[in-house]
Design an enzyme around this catalytic site. Sequence first.
Site, PDB file in Angstrom:
ATOM      1  N   ALA A 255      47.216  45.276  38.949  1.00 38.50           N
ATOM      2  CA  ALA A 255      48.201  45.906  38.083  1.00 38.50           C
ATOM      3  C   ALA A 255      47.900  45.431  36.662  1.00 38.50           C
ATOM      4  O   ALA A 255      47.250  44.395  36.471  1.00 38.50           O
ATOM      5  CB  ALA A 255      49.597  45.482  38.511  1.00 38.50           C
TER       6      ALA A 255
ATOM      7  N   GLY B  49      46.916  44.348  42.581  1.00 38.63           N
ATOM      8  CA  GLY B  49      47.270  45.745  42.830  1.00 38.63           C
ATOM      9  C   GLY B  49      46.078  46.598  43.241  1.00 38.63           C
ATOM     10  O   GLY B  49      46.240  47.609  43.937  1.00 38.63           O
TER      11      GLY B  49
ATOM     12  N   GLU C 292      45.780  46.021  46.817  1.00 45.45           N
ATOM     13  CA  GLU C 292      46.960  46.652  47.437  1.00 45.45           C
ATOM     14  C   GLU C 292      46.815  48.171  47.477  1.00 45.45           C
ATOM     15  O   GLU C 292      47.176  48.810  48.466  1.00 45.45           O
ATOM     16  CB  GLU C 292      48.217  46.224  46.662  1.00 45.45           C
ATOM     17  CG  GLU C 292      48.494  44.736  46.862  1.00 45.45           C
ATOM     18  CD  GLU C 292      49.531  44.181  45.897  1.00 45.45           C
ATOM     19  OE1 GLU C 292      49.336  44.328  44.666  1.00 45.45           O
ATOM     20  OE2 GLU C 292      50.529  43.608  46.355  1.00 45.45           O
TER      21      GLU C 292
ATOM     22  N   GLU D   4      47.615  36.945  42.328  1.00 45.37           N
ATOM     23  CA  GLU D   4      48.829  36.957  41.502  1.00 45.37           C
ATOM     24  C   GLU D   4      49.423  35.575  41.298  1.00 45.37           C
ATOM     25  O   GLU D   4      50.033  35.294  40.272  1.00 45.37           O
ATOM     26  CB  GLU D   4      49.901  37.872  42.133  1.00 45.37           C
ATOM     27  CG  GLU D   4      49.556  39.348  42.131  1.00 45.37           C
ATOM     28  CD  GLU D   4      48.807  39.814  43.377  1.00 45.37           C
ATOM     29  OE1 GLU D   4      48.226  38.963  44.095  1.00 45.37           O
ATOM     30  OE2 GLU D   4      48.795  41.025  43.628  1.00 45.37           O
TER      31      GLU D   4
HETATM   32  N1  CAA Z   1      45.249  43.879  33.649  1.00 48.51           N
HETATM   33  C1  CAA Z   1      44.950  44.165  32.375  1.00 48.51           C
HETATM   34  N2  CAA Z   1      43.716  44.030  31.841  1.00 48.51           N
HETATM   35  C2  CAA Z   1      42.751  43.548  32.665  1.00 48.51           C
HETATM   36  C3  CAA Z   1      42.987  43.227  33.997  1.00 48.51           C
HETATM   37  C4  CAA Z   1      44.311  43.420  34.502  1.00 48.51           C
HETATM   38  N3  CAA Z   1      44.628  43.181  35.780  1.00 48.51           N
HETATM   39  N4  CAA Z   1      41.835  42.769  34.545  1.00 48.51           N
HETATM   40  C5  CAA Z   1      40.903  42.818  33.582  1.00 48.51           C
HETATM   41  N5  CAA Z   1      41.453  43.283  32.446  1.00 48.51           N
HETATM   42  C6  CAA Z   1      40.802  43.486  31.154  1.00 48.51           C
HETATM   43  C7  CAA Z   1      40.531  42.169  30.465  1.00 48.51           C
HETATM   44  O1  CAA Z   1      41.691  41.713  29.791  1.00 48.51           O
HETATM   45  C8  CAA Z   1      39.402  42.556  29.529  1.00 48.51           C
HETATM   46  O2  CAA Z   1      39.938  43.219  28.426  1.00 48.51           O
HETATM   47  P1  CAA Z   1      39.534  42.746  26.914  1.00 48.51           P
HETATM   48  O3  CAA Z   1      38.056  43.056  26.832  1.00 48.51           O
HETATM   49  O4  CAA Z   1      40.372  43.639  26.053  1.00 48.51           O
HETATM   50  O5  CAA Z   1      39.835  41.312  26.842  1.00 48.51           O
HETATM   51  C9  CAA Z   1      38.619  43.574  30.347  1.00 48.51           C
HETATM   52  O6  CAA Z   1      39.504  44.039  31.353  1.00 48.51           O
HETATM   53  C10 CAA Z   1      37.405  42.984  31.032  1.00 48.51           C
HETATM   54  O7  CAA Z   1      37.833  41.876  31.797  1.00 48.51           O
HETATM   55  P2  CAA Z   1      37.139  40.432  31.709  1.00 48.51           P
HETATM   56  O8  CAA Z   1      36.567  40.215  30.361  1.00 48.51           O
HETATM   57  O9  CAA Z   1      38.137  39.442  32.219  1.00 48.51           O
HETATM   58  O10 CAA Z   1      35.951  40.641  32.774  1.00 48.51           O
HETATM   59  P3  CAA Z   1      35.199  39.505  33.602  1.00 48.51           P
HETATM   60  O11 CAA Z   1      34.020  40.172  34.206  1.00 48.51           O
HETATM   61  O12 CAA Z   1      34.977  38.289  32.778  1.00 48.51           O
HETATM   62  O13 CAA Z   1      36.236  39.096  34.774  1.00 48.51           O
HETATM   63  C11 CAA Z   1      37.868  39.542  36.499  1.00 48.51           C
HETATM   64  C12 CAA Z   1      36.590  40.020  35.759  1.00 48.51           C
HETATM   65  C13 CAA Z   1      37.553  38.265  37.310  1.00 48.51           C
HETATM   66  C14 CAA Z   1      38.275  40.651  37.464  1.00 48.51           C
HETATM   67  C15 CAA Z   1      38.971  39.232  35.468  1.00 48.51           C
HETATM   68  O14 CAA Z   1      39.105  40.349  34.603  1.00 48.51           O
HETATM   69  C16 CAA Z   1      40.323  38.967  36.065  1.00 48.51           C
HETATM   70  O15 CAA Z   1      40.574  37.903  36.592  1.00 48.51           O
HETATM   71  N6  CAA Z   1      41.254  39.957  35.990  1.00 48.51           N
HETATM   72  C17 CAA Z   1      42.600  39.824  36.439  1.00 48.51           C
HETATM   73  C18 CAA Z   1      42.685  39.824  37.958  1.00 48.51           C
HETATM   74  C19 CAA Z   1      44.120  39.642  38.390  1.00 48.51           C
HETATM   75  O16 CAA Z   1      44.745  38.634  38.189  1.00 48.51           O
HETATM   76  N7  CAA Z   1      44.686  40.673  39.067  1.00 48.51           N
HETATM   77  C20 CAA Z   1      46.054  40.650  39.532  1.00 48.51           C
HETATM   78  C21 CAA Z   1      46.951  41.273  38.502  1.00 48.51           C
HETATM   79  S1  CAA Z   1      48.674  41.074  38.861  1.00 48.51           S
HETATM   80  C22 CAA Z   1      48.990  42.238  40.028  1.00 48.51           C
HETATM   81  O17 CAA Z   1      48.150  43.021  40.411  1.00 48.51           O
HETATM   82  C23 CAA Z   1      50.420  42.262  40.518  1.00 48.51           C
HETATM   83  C24 CAA Z   1      50.622  42.977  41.805  1.00 48.51           C
HETATM   84  O18 CAA Z   1      50.819  42.465  42.867  1.00 48.51           O
HETATM   85  C25 CAA Z   1      50.617  44.413  41.849  1.00 48.51           C
END
Ligand code: CAA
Length: 257
Positions: A65, A108, A111, A131
């Site tokens: 998400a 998400g 999910e 999360e």
């Molecule tokens: N939401 C918003 N933006 C996101 C995102 C997310 N879930 N995941 C990645 N992005 C964005 C980053 O902020 C980044 O944007 P900027 O260039 O503007 O900074 C862009 O995508 C590229 O991401 P990274 O630079 O982080 O890429 P990476 O290759 O270094 O890492 C990754 C990849 C390990 C997937 C890392 O992006 C990450 O950890 N993302 C978040 C994963 C996460 O925590 N997901 C759970 C979200 S909460 C949820 O989903 C709630 C639920 O239950 C529904």
Amino acid sequence: MTYTTVIVEQHDAVTLVRLNRPQALNALNSEVLGELIQLFAAYDADASQRCLVLTGSEKAFAAGADIKEMQPKDFSAMYVENFFAGWERVTNTRKPWIAAVAGYALGGGCELAMMSDFILAADTAKFGQPEIKLGVAPGMGGSQRLTRAVGKAKAMEMCLTGRMMDAAEAERASLVSRVVPAAELVDEALKVAAQIAAMPPLAALACKEMVNAAFETGLQQGVVFERRLFHALNATADKVEGMTAFVDKRPGNWTGR
Ligand code: CAA
């Protein structure tokens, strides 16, 4: 219909949908949800389309998400909006659909993949519910669907540590139906979807309802539900055609009636 966060193509009776927010690794914000709600409703309503494949990019199916959208929201905002409730429209899709997952399927994203009828994974796929690292917990069904798919031990470990499961482990754990080389993922998903699309559509609807009922009912009730649907299928033209075609040693010609 035009969409901005997804790309939609039709391949005969198969709809191919690609999540398309590369700048955010396909993070699922309200706009994506709104478009998926519309397109799944359109898919269910379009008799010419008989299977759907949802995929992402090589790097990410979806990285969760949208954290930036959720960051400013407090409890009352989330509660009043009933944040995430719209995903029920996706899970209520009646016709078959497949998630074709390459790269990250996190939070998400994992999910959403688990909302599909089954997941076909590329060998690059990585599944996780991270999360907890954000101070929250799964909110789009992950704690329930992951537990049903892989059992308590793995689901609990993944939710509590946020660790990712690679494609090989996901296949061993029955989270995905099969793993294929990343370069072949979409073609393979389209091929499987075309096989499903070529099946008698009422029987396909019934199979989906029956298998899903296994998650909602006890065994005896589920078996009776299955039997009643089986009985009902005997009233269809496609049953007459299917069994006649078998006896005549020719392929069936389905009308969906
Ligand atoms: N939401 C918003 N933006 C996101 C995102 C997310 N879930 N995941 C990645 N992005 C964005 C980053 O902020 C980044 O944007 P900027 O260039 O503007 O900074 C862009 O995508 C590229 O991401 P990274 O630079 O982080 O890429 P990476 O290759 O270094 O890492 C990754 C990849 C390990 C997937 C890392 O992006 C990450 O950890 N993302 C978040 C994963 C996460 O925590 N997901 C759970 C979200 S909460 C949820 O989903 C709630 C639920 O239950 C529904």
